[in-house]
Design a protein around this motif. Structure first.
Motif, PDB file in Angstrom:
ATOM      1  N   GLU A  22       0.830  -1.207   0.000  1.00  0.00           N
ATOM      2  CA  GLU A  22       0.000   0.000   0.000  1.00  0.00           C
ATOM      3  C   GLU A  22       0.864   1.258   0.000  1.00  0.00           C
ATOM      4  O   GLU A  22       0.558   2.241  -0.687  1.00  0.00           O
ATOM      5  CB  GLU A  22      -0.919   0.003   1.215  1.00  0.00           C
ATOM      6  CG  GLU A  22      -1.832   1.215   1.290  1.00  0.00           C
ATOM      7  CD  GLU A  22      -2.735   1.208   2.511  1.00  0.00           C
ATOM      8  OE1 GLU A  22      -3.466   2.192   2.702  1.00  0.00           O
ATOM      9  OE2 GLU A  22      -2.703   0.223   3.265  1.00  0.00           O
ATOM     10  N   SER A  23       1.957   1.232   0.745  1.00  0.00           N
ATOM     11  CA  SER A  23       2.841   2.393   0.816  1.00  0.00           C
ATOM     12  C   SER A  23       3.538   2.675  -0.507  1.00  0.00           C
ATOM     13  O   SER A  23       3.934   3.815  -0.776  1.00  0.00           O
ATOM     14  CB  SER A  23       3.893   2.194   1.910  1.00  0.00           C
ATOM     15  OG  SER A  23       3.292   2.073   3.185  1.00  0.00           O
ATOM     16  N   SER A  24       3.709   1.663  -1.335  1.00  0.00           N
ATOM     17  CA  SER A  24       4.442   1.843  -2.595  1.00  0.00           C
ATOM     18  C   SER A  24       3.594   2.483  -3.686  1.00  0.00           C
ATOM     19  O   SER A  24       4.114   2.907  -4.721  1.00  0.00           O
ATOM     20  CB  SER A  24       4.967   0.489  -3.087  1.00  0.00           C
ATOM     21  OG  SER A  24       3.894  -0.355  -3.483  1.00  0.00           O
ATOM     22  N   SER A  25       2.293   2.592  -3.462  1.00  0.00           N
ATOM     23  CA  SER A  25       1.410   3.154  -4.477  1.00  0.00           C
ATOM     24  C   SER A  25       1.732   4.622  -4.734  1.00  0.00           C
ATOM     25  O   SER A  25       2.074   5.369  -3.821  1.00  0.00           O
ATOM     26  CB  SER A  25      -0.045   3.011  -4.022  1.00  0.00           C
ATOM     27  OG  SER A  25      -0.927   3.545  -4.986  1.00  0.00           O
ATOM     28  N   GLY A  26       1.621   5.036  -6.000  1.00  0.00           N
ATOM     29  CA  GLY A  26       1.860   6.427  -6.360  1.00  0.00           C
ATOM     30  C   GLY A  26       2.991   6.577  -7.357  1.00  0.00           C
ATOM     31  O   GLY A  26       3.329   5.646  -8.090  1.00  0.00           O
ATOM     32  N   GLY A  27       3.572   7.783  -7.412  1.00  0.00           N
ATOM     33  CA  GLY A  27       4.602   8.080  -8.393  1.00  0.00           C
ATOM     34  C   GLY A  27       6.001   8.082  -7.793  1.00  0.00           C
ATOM     35  O   GLY A  27       6.209   8.500  -6.646  1.00  0.00           O
ATOM     36  N   TRP A  28       6.988   7.624  -8.608  1.00  0.00           N
ATOM     37  CA  TRP A  28       8.373   7.522  -8.156  1.00  0.00           C
ATOM     38  C   TRP A  28       9.312   7.919  -9.287  1.00  0.00           C
ATOM     39  O   TRP A  28       8.964   7.821 -10.454  1.00  0.00           O
ATOM     40  CB  TRP A  28       8.699   6.087  -7.728  1.00  0.00           C
ATOM     41  CG  TRP A  28       7.857   5.582  -6.609  1.00  0.00           C
ATOM     42  CD1 TRP A  28       6.631   4.979  -6.705  1.00  0.00           C
ATOM     43  CD2 TRP A  28       8.160   5.646  -5.213  1.00  0.00           C
ATOM     44  NE1 TRP A  28       6.158   4.658  -5.460  1.00  0.00           N
ATOM     45  CE2 TRP A  28       7.072   5.066  -4.525  1.00  0.00           C
ATOM     46  CE3 TRP A  28       9.239   6.142  -4.490  1.00  0.00           C
ATOM     47  CZ2 TRP A  28       7.050   4.959  -3.142  1.00  0.00           C
ATOM     48  CZ3 TRP A  28       9.216   6.038  -3.110  1.00  0.00           C
ATOM     49  CH2 TRP A  28       8.133   5.453  -2.450  1.00  0.00           C
ATOM     50  N   GLU A  29      10.509   8.344  -8.909  1.00  0.00           N
ATOM     51  CA  GLU A  29      11.560   8.609  -9.889  1.00  0.00           C
ATOM     52  C   GLU A  29      12.797   7.814  -9.514  1.00  0.00           C
ATOM     53  O   GLU A  29      13.205   7.787  -8.358  1.00  0.00           O
ATOM     54  CB  GLU A  29      11.903  10.097  -9.947  1.00  0.00           C
ATOM     55  CG  GLU A  29      12.945  10.412 -11.010  1.00  0.00           C
ATOM     56  CD  GLU A  29      13.086  11.895 -11.295  1.00  0.00           C
ATOM     57  OE1 GLU A  29      13.860  12.249 -12.204  1.00  0.00           O
ATOM     58  OE2 GLU A  29      12.419  12.692 -10.605  1.00  0.00           O
ATOM     59  N   LEU A  30      13.375   7.151 -10.524  1.00  0.00           N
ATOM     60  CA  LEU A  30      14.561   6.334 -10.290  1.00  0.00           C
ATOM     61  C   LEU A  30      15.777   7.237 -10.136  1.00  0.00           C
ATOM     62  O   LEU A  30      16.117   8.014 -11.028  1.00  0.00           O
ATOM     63  CB  LEU A  30      14.769   5.367 -11.461  1.00  0.00           C
ATOM     64  CG  LEU A  30      15.944   4.396 -11.369  1.00  0.00           C
ATOM     65  CD1 LEU A  30      15.814   3.502 -10.136  1.00  0.00           C
ATOM     66  CD2 LEU A  30      16.028   3.549 -12.634  1.00  0.00           C
ATOM     67  N   LEU A  31      16.452   7.130  -8.978  1.00  0.00           N
ATOM     68  CA  LEU A  31      17.619   7.952  -8.681  1.00  0.00           C
ATOM     69  C   LEU A  31      18.938   7.233  -8.972  1.00  0.00           C
ATOM     70  O   LEU A  31      19.895   7.842  -9.445  1.00  0.00           O
ATOM     71  CB  LEU A  31      17.611   8.368  -7.204  1.00  0.00           C
ATOM     72  CG  LEU A  31      16.411   9.173  -6.715  1.00  0.00           C
ATOM     73  CD1 LEU A  31      16.554   9.443  -5.222  1.00  0.00           C
ATOM     74  CD2 LEU A  31      16.274  10.467  -7.492  1.00  0.00           C
ATOM     75  N   TRP A  32      18.969   5.948  -8.674  1.00  0.00           N
ATOM     76  CA  TRP A  32      20.235   5.207  -8.748  1.00  0.00           C
ATOM     77  C   TRP A  32      19.936   3.731  -8.871  1.00  0.00           C
ATOM     78  O   TRP A  32      18.956   3.232  -8.309  1.00  0.00           O
ATOM     79  CB  TRP A  32      21.045   5.477  -7.478  1.00  0.00           C
ATOM     80  CG  TRP A  32      22.421   4.878  -7.439  1.00  0.00           C
ATOM     81  CD1 TRP A  32      23.577   5.431  -7.907  1.00  0.00           C
ATOM     82  CD2 TRP A  32      22.802   3.618  -6.879  1.00  0.00           C
ATOM     83  NE1 TRP A  32      24.638   4.602  -7.675  1.00  0.00           N
ATOM     84  CE2 TRP A  32      24.189   3.467  -7.044  1.00  0.00           C
ATOM     85  CE3 TRP A  32      22.085   2.584  -6.258  1.00  0.00           C
ATOM     86  CZ2 TRP A  32      24.890   2.355  -6.603  1.00  0.00           C
ATOM     87  CZ3 TRP A  32      22.784   1.468  -5.819  1.00  0.00           C
ATOM     88  CH2 TRP A  32      24.167   1.358  -5.988  1.00  0.00           C
ATOM     89  N   THR A  33      20.771   3.017  -9.629  1.00  0.00           N
ATOM     90  CA  THR A  33      20.605   1.569  -9.745  1.00  0.00           C
ATOM     91  C   THR A  33      21.954   0.902  -9.983  1.00  0.00           C
ATOM     92  O   THR A  33      22.865   1.499 -10.549  1.00  0.00           O
ATOM     93  CB  THR A  33      19.640   1.203 -10.891  1.00  0.00           C
ATOM     94  OG1 THR A  33      19.452  -0.220 -10.931  1.00  0.00           O
ATOM     95  CG2 THR A  33      20.159   1.654 -12.238  1.00  0.00           C
ATOM     96  N   ALA A  34      22.062  -0.329  -9.522  1.00  0.00           N
ATOM     97  CA  ALA A  34      23.249  -1.154  -9.747  1.00  0.00           C
ATOM     98  C   ALA A  34      22.872  -2.597  -9.476  1.00  0.00           C
ATOM     99  O   ALA A  34      21.796  -2.881  -8.951  1.00  0.00           O
ATOM    100  CB  ALA A  34      24.397  -0.735  -8.837  1.00  0.00           C
ATOM    101  N   GLN A  35      23.759  -3.507  -9.837  1.00  0.00           N
ATOM    102  CA  GLN A  35      23.573  -4.899  -9.458  1.00  0.00           C
ATOM    103  C   GLN A  35      24.398  -5.198  -8.216  1.00  0.00           C
ATOM    104  O   GLN A  35      25.563  -4.811  -8.124  1.00  0.00           O
ATOM    105  CB  GLN A  35      23.945  -5.839 -10.594  1.00  0.00           C
ATOM    106  CG  GLN A  35      22.842  -5.969 -11.632  1.00  0.00           C
ATOM    107  CD  GLN A  35      22.984  -7.252 -12.422  1.00  0.00           C
ATOM    108  OE1 GLN A  35      23.997  -7.481 -13.039  1.00  0.00           O
ATOM    109  NE2 GLN A  35      21.959  -8.073 -12.395  1.00  0.00           N
ATOM    110  N   ASP A  36      23.769  -5.855  -7.261  1.00  0.00           N
ATOM    111  CA  ASP A  36      24.445  -6.278  -6.042  1.00  0.00           C
ATOM    112  C   ASP A  36      25.074  -7.640  -6.310  1.00  0.00           C
ATOM    113  O   ASP A  36      24.396  -8.666  -6.314  1.00  0.00           O
ATOM    114  CB  ASP A  36      23.434  -6.360  -4.895  1.00  0.00           C
ATOM    115  CG  ASP A  36      24.101  -6.712  -3.575  1.00  0.00           C
ATOM    116  OD1 ASP A  36      25.328  -6.979  -3.565  1.00  0.00           O
ATOM    117  OD2 ASP A  36      23.394  -6.729  -2.549  1.00  0.00           O
TER     118      ASP A  36
END
Length: 202
Positions: A22-36
């Motif tokens: 429920e908390s994840s609903s809405g709009g987001w912008e990707l700031l950073w990504t990598a593979q762990d």
């Protein structure tokens, strides 16, 4: 190191498991990504961990890069670097990777927008992903890529491709979420840090 900080945040998530979706609903912008590379998901058969262009938006920007992550990623790193060098697209200042999560429709919509200075246009790639809550893990959703749309503004290019049975499948698990930040991991070992851009939606 950012990945070490990610693991620390995941260990102190303020949101209870049953409230994560429920908390994840809405709009987001990707700031950073990598593979762990320390994750169990990374240490798999190379054919299983290969990330195609459609999965790139939601899973990883740089699966084969020796550098750890990228800010405001849009395309696979080697592709984006080359297109920026050629002047086909602008650098990160002109690019945006956003995501909206609709709980009622059980849909994640990923939109990558880039500037095409050679054409004096903006282009976008929209990928719609269907999801279902996982029965065993309340922080995880199982996903299937549903369709993609390529649009170039002020041009005849506006094409939607239904993916049907060919749509990739996988999962996403949110280890940390609060009112402003979300950290999610993908089934191929990717880590995503996103910032909230709009209020939660029911």
């Amino acid at each position: 190191e950012i990945l070490s900080l990610v693991q620390r945040l995941e260990s102190m998530c303020p949101t209870e498991d049953e409230n994560v979706l429920e908390s994840s609903s809405g709009g987001w912008e990707l700031l950073w990504t990598a593979q762990d590379q320390t994750s169990p998901e990374f240490d798999q058969n190379p054919f299983q961990t290969w990330i195609n262009p459609l999965e790139n938006q939601s899973y990883s920007n740089n699966p084969n890069s020796s550098e750890m992550g990228r800010f405001n990623p849009v395309l696979p790193r080697n592709v984006q670097d080359r297109l920026e060098d050629l002047g086909v697209i602008q650098d990160n200042q002109g690019a945006r990777s956003s995501q909206s999560i609709d709980l009622q429709k059980k849909r994640v919509r990923n939109v990558v927008s880039v500037s095409l200075p050679a054409l004096d246009r903006r282009a976008s790639l929209t990928v719609d992903v269907r999801f279902q809550p996982n029965a065993d893990d309340k922080r995880r959703v199982d996903v299937k890529f549903d369709s993609c749309r390529l649009l170039v503004q002020r041009s005849p290019v506006d094409v939607t491709f239904p993916l049907g049975i060919f749509g990739p499948t996988g999962w996403l698990r949110t280890g940390y979420i609060d009112d402003t930040i979300r950290i999610t991991r993908g089934h191929k070992g990717s880590v995503f840090i996103l910032s909230r851009t709009s209020q939660k939606k029911a």
